[in-house]
Design a protein around this motif. Structure first.
Motif, PDB file in Angstrom:
ATOM      1  N   TYR A  30      -6.516  -3.047  -4.496  1.00  0.00           N
ATOM      2  CA  TYR A  30      -5.632  -4.431  -4.594  1.00  0.00           C
ATOM      3  C   TYR A  30      -4.608  -5.250  -3.383  1.00  0.00           C
ATOM      4  O   TYR A  30      -4.500  -6.647  -3.733  1.00  0.00           O
ATOM      5  N   TYR A  31      -4.347  -4.565  -2.755  1.00  0.00           N
ATOM      6  CA  TYR A  31      -4.144  -5.622  -1.945  1.00  0.00           C
ATOM      7  C   TYR A  31      -5.089  -6.165  -0.843  1.00  0.00           C
ATOM      8  O   TYR A  31      -3.746  -7.610  -0.890  1.00  0.00           O
ATOM      9  N   VAL A  46       1.076  -0.862  -0.125  1.00  0.00           N
ATOM     10  CA  VAL A  46       0.299  -0.010  -0.158  1.00  0.00           C
ATOM     11  C   VAL A  46       1.033   0.990   0.132  1.00  0.00           C
ATOM     12  O   VAL A  46       0.661   1.811  -0.857  1.00  0.00           O
ATOM     13  N   TYR A  97       0.231   1.310  -4.642  1.00  0.00           N
ATOM     14  CA  TYR A  97      -0.634   0.222  -4.875  1.00  0.00           C
ATOM     15  C   TYR A  97      -2.385   0.423  -3.868  1.00  0.00           C
ATOM     16  O   TYR A  97      -1.741   0.911  -3.018  1.00  0.00           O
ATOM     17  N   THR A  98      -3.026   0.047  -4.784  1.00  0.00           N
ATOM     18  CA  THR A  98      -4.344   0.910  -3.354  1.00  0.00           C
ATOM     19  C   THR A  98      -4.822  -0.219  -3.024  1.00  0.00           C
ATOM     20  O   THR A  98      -4.390  -1.304  -3.150  1.00  0.00           O
ATOM     21  N   PHE A  99      -5.779  -0.368  -2.289  1.00  0.00           N
ATOM     22  CA  PHE A  99      -6.577  -0.905  -0.698  1.00  0.00           C
ATOM     23  C   PHE A  99      -6.980  -1.870  -1.826  1.00  0.00           C
ATOM     24  O   PHE A  99      -6.885  -2.852  -0.914  1.00  0.00           O
TER      25      PHE A  99
END
Length: 69
Positions: A37-38, A29, A33-35
């Motif tokens: 995607y996480y 994150v 990266y977006t949450f």
């Protein structure tokens, strides 16, 4: 009684192993990266499944009733 304690210890070990890995993957994150995607990434990892199995084992070992023989 010993089996339940053993189940508790194994579940705790799995939950700790998975939880540490989940926390370590939070660096994605901060890398941009977006949450969402996480969450998708974590959902596919073995460590997340180990964490869930560990939590379930802990709950089962604590809340199942004693068998009286």
């Amino acid at each position: 009684m010993i089996f339940r304690f053993f189940l508790l210890l194994i579940g705790f070990g799995l939950a700790v192993t998975g939880g540490i890995s989940i926390i370590a993957y939070l660096n994605y994150v901060t890398a941009g990266y977006t949450f969402i995607y996480y969450l998708k990434f974590i959902g596919l990892r073995v460590e997340f499944h180990l964490f869930l199995i560990g939590i379930i084992m802990i709950i089962v070992s604590i809340y199942t009733p004693f068998s009286k023989r």
